[in-house]
Design a protein around this motif. Structure first.
Motif, PDB file in Angstrom:
ATOM      1  N   PHE A  65       0.827  -1.200   0.000  1.00  0.00           N
ATOM      2  CA  PHE A  65       0.000   0.000   0.000  1.00  0.00           C
ATOM      3  C   PHE A  65       0.863   1.252   0.000  1.00  0.00           C
ATOM      4  N   GLY A  66       2.028   1.200   0.651  1.00  0.00           N
ATOM      5  CA  GLY A  66       2.958   2.323   0.588  1.00  0.00           C
ATOM      6  C   GLY A  66       3.385   2.614  -0.837  1.00  0.00           C
ATOM      7  N   VAL A  67       3.627   1.555  -1.614  1.00  0.00           N
ATOM      8  CA  VAL A  67       3.979   1.735  -3.029  1.00  0.00           C
ATOM      9  C   VAL A  67       2.812   2.358  -3.790  1.00  0.00           C
ATOM     10  N   VAL A  68       1.586   1.893  -3.500  1.00  0.00           N
ATOM     11  CA  VAL A  68       0.396   2.434  -4.163  1.00  0.00           C
ATOM     12  C   VAL A  68       0.236   3.922  -3.847  1.00  0.00           C
ATOM     13  N   MET A  69       0.435   4.305  -2.580  1.00  0.00           N
ATOM     14  CA  MET A  69       0.325   5.725  -2.207  1.00  0.00           C
ATOM     15  C   MET A  69       1.359   6.569  -2.945  1.00  0.00           C
ATOM     16  N   LEU A  70       2.554   6.029  -3.098  1.00  0.00           N
ATOM     17  CA  LEU A  70       3.604   6.738  -3.837  1.00  0.00           C
ATOM     18  C   LEU A  70       3.218   6.869  -5.312  1.00  0.00           C
ATOM     19  N   GLU A  71       2.621   5.839  -5.842  1.00  0.00           N
ATOM     20  CA  GLU A  71       2.142   5.846  -7.231  1.00  0.00           C
ATOM     21  C   GLU A  71       1.066   6.919  -7.419  1.00  0.00           C
ATOM     22  N   ILE A  72       0.177   7.043  -6.439  1.00  0.00           N
ATOM     23  CA  ILE A  72      -0.879   8.056  -6.486  1.00  0.00           C
ATOM     24  C   ILE A  72      -0.286   9.461  -6.416  1.00  0.00           C
ATOM     25  N   LEU A  73       0.711   9.639  -5.573  1.00  0.00           N
ATOM     26  CA  LEU A  73       1.345  10.945  -5.401  1.00  0.00           C
ATOM     27  C   LEU A  73       2.135  11.370  -6.645  1.00  0.00           C
ATOM     28  N   CYS A  74       2.902  10.446  -7.192  1.00  0.00           N
ATOM     29  CA  CYS A  74       3.807  10.781  -8.302  1.00  0.00           C
ATOM     30  C   CYS A  74       3.161  10.608  -9.677  1.00  0.00           C
ATOM     31  N   ARG A  75       2.110   9.843  -9.740  1.00  0.00           N
ATOM     32  CA  ARG A  75       1.475   9.442 -10.995  1.00  0.00           C
ATOM     33  C   ARG A  75       2.503   8.818 -11.943  1.00  0.00           C
ATOM     34  N   LYS A  76       3.305   7.956 -11.355  1.00  0.00           N
ATOM     35  CA  LYS A  76       4.243   7.132 -12.094  1.00  0.00           C
ATOM     36  C   LYS A  76       3.975   5.676 -11.753  1.00  0.00           C
ATOM     37  N   GLU A  77       4.216   4.794 -12.706  1.00  0.00           N
ATOM     38  CA  GLU A  77       4.014   3.381 -12.447  1.00  0.00           C
ATOM     39  C   GLU A  77       5.013   2.893 -11.409  1.00  0.00           C
ATOM     40  N   ALA A  78       4.649   1.833 -10.705  1.00  0.00           N
ATOM     41  CA  ALA A  78       5.518   1.298  -9.655  1.00  0.00           C
ATOM     42  C   ALA A  78       6.849   0.822 -10.215  1.00  0.00           C
ATOM     43  N   CYS A  79       6.862   0.478 -11.476  1.00  0.00           N
ATOM     44  CA  CYS A  79       8.103   0.158 -12.185  1.00  0.00           C
ATOM     45  C   CYS A  79       7.965   0.778 -13.575  1.00  0.00           C
ATOM     46  N   PHE A  80       8.833   1.715 -13.915  1.00  0.00           N
ATOM     47  CA  PHE A  80       8.652   2.463 -15.151  1.00  0.00           C
ATOM     48  C   PHE A  80       9.962   2.582 -15.925  1.00  0.00           C
ATOM     49  N   SER A  81       9.821   2.841 -17.208  1.00  0.00           N
ATOM     50  CA  SER A  81      10.987   3.007 -18.078  1.00  0.00           C
ATOM     51  C   SER A  81      11.337   4.486 -18.166  1.00  0.00           C
ATOM     52  N   THR A  82      12.607   4.767 -18.219  1.00  0.00           N
ATOM     53  CA  THR A  82      13.076   6.146 -18.381  1.00  0.00           C
ATOM     54  C   THR A  82      13.849   6.260 -19.684  1.00  0.00           C
ATOM     55  N   PRO A  83      13.746   7.390 -20.365  1.00  0.00           N
ATOM     56  CA  PRO A  83      14.445   7.572 -21.644  1.00  0.00           C
ATOM     57  C   PRO A  83      15.950   7.367 -21.497  1.00  0.00           C
ATOM     58  N   GLY A  84      16.514   6.645 -22.452  1.00  0.00           N
ATOM     59  CA  GLY A  84      17.957   6.439 -22.460  1.00  0.00           C
ATOM     60  C   GLY A  84      18.439   5.292 -21.592  1.00  0.00           C
TER      61      GLY A  84
END
Length: 341
Positions: free
Chosen positions: A241-260
């Motif tokens: 749930f801590g990860v979910v709250m962070l996802e809600i705050l940042c609007r980033k997926e729990a595991c995401f790709s970054t350019p480069g």
């Protein structure tokens, strides 16, 4: 059939010599013909998605309106276990933040669970634009706080508000559904565990449970301790749930790709690295910039960090719920002052 190891015998026939309640007395049993008619023979156009041993379809039943039908691939042991767990547990849970079960169907090797249709899809859909229209649902900060509070209430209920504590074990943004009023409903109880009642204790502690080998969990939501011990507890749900709250705050997926970069980046590591830790502007969803009251921010980010701490330092879900309610109160007070000014 493979029985669910922590639950009473699942039966569909009344037996006077068996003290267990037949499943038909706990929830409605549909026929396979009813579900086939409701989905036009499980037409691919009504397929909503699915993962692991499940497939999900949208359907329409005259007595219930739009519904969702979850079809289990029960030729696999995992599908059989998840079907029995979901039906047996959900038919005994009644909470506004737990997805309500309408009924089930068991016909030879075909097994289904029927739920109310939730128009706003999952929290993941709303945050990341993966719903049918591929459109981001605009969520204000207070709406996000209300969603967090609702999920915390639902998890607290299954941890300590039921006769036997339950560990969900699959708390992700994909398993949180939002109704037409954006009220969250915790869903997908196929992987949960129930603890037998303890002897001599009014409230037994939820056990640490060995994870079965074929259990599929999203690693980005899984507590680090699991990699060492191979066991889960109700504090594992708190971490997720801590990860979910962070996802809600940042609007980033729990595991995401970054350019480069060739590999994915874990949100928890990204948000709290030396460059971003303590700097809201570097992690908060840009649409929320300047809209989070400082006192609310401090309380929210602190409870997120505590949820992501080591097992011994993590709070129980009831405490998380209270802290989030106080954070909302601080935000509302700050907004009221701003309006007066």
């Amino acid at each position: 059939m493979v029985p669910f190891p922590c639950l009473p015998c699942f039966t569909t026939k009344s037996n006077t010599t068996n003290h267990f309640t037949p499943i038909e007395q706990l929830c409605h049993r549909f026929s396979l013909a009813q579900l086939q008619a409701a989905t036009n023979g499980f037409n691919p156009s009504l397929f909503l998605g699915g993962e692991g041993p499940c497939q999900v379809y949208k359907a329409h039943l005259k007595a219930h309106g739009d519904v969702v039908i979850k079809r289990f691939k029960t030729r696999s042991p995992a599908g059989e276990i998840e079907f029995r767990a979901e039906v047996k547990i959900l038919c005994q849970l009644h909470h506004p933040n737990i997805v309500p079960l309408i009924g089930f169907c068991e016909h030879k090797n075909d097994k289904f669970v029927v739920f109310n249709y939730v128009p706003n899809g999952s929290l993941y859909d709303c945050l990341h634009g993966t719903n049918n229209n591929n459109v981001l649902v605009p969520l204000s900060w207070k709406q996000r706080l209300h969603i967090c509070i609702g999920v915390a209430r639902g998890l607290h209920y299954i941890h300590f508000g039921t006769k036997i504590p339950i560990m969900h074990r699959a708390v992700t943004s994909s398993n949180i559904l939002l109704d037409h009023n954006l009220v969250p409903k915790v869903a997908d109880f196929g992987l949960c565990k129930k603890q037998p009642e303890g002897k001599g204790e009014s409230r037994p502690k939820p056990p640490r449970v060995e994870l079965r080998e074929n259990l599929e969990l999203s690693l980005e939501y899984l507590e680090p301790e699991y990699r060492i011990t191979g066991r889960l507890s109700h504090k594992s749900d708190v971490y997720s749930f801590g990860v979910v709250m962070l996802e809600i705050l940042c609007r980033k997926e729990a595991c995401f790709s970054t350019p480069g970069r060739d590999c994915c980046e874990y949100l928890v590591k990204w948000a709290f690295d030396d460059e971003r830790k303590g700097v809201p502007e570097k992690i908060v969803d840009p649409s929320l910039t300047g809209k989070i009251a400082p006192a609310c921010w401090e309380m929210f980010i602190e409870i997120v960090q505590r949820c992501l701490a080591s097992v011994e330092e993590r709070p129980r879900m009831g405490e998380v719920e209270v802290v989030l309610e106080n954070a909302l109160l601080l935000q509302e007070r700050a907004d009221a002052v701003k309006e007066l000014v």
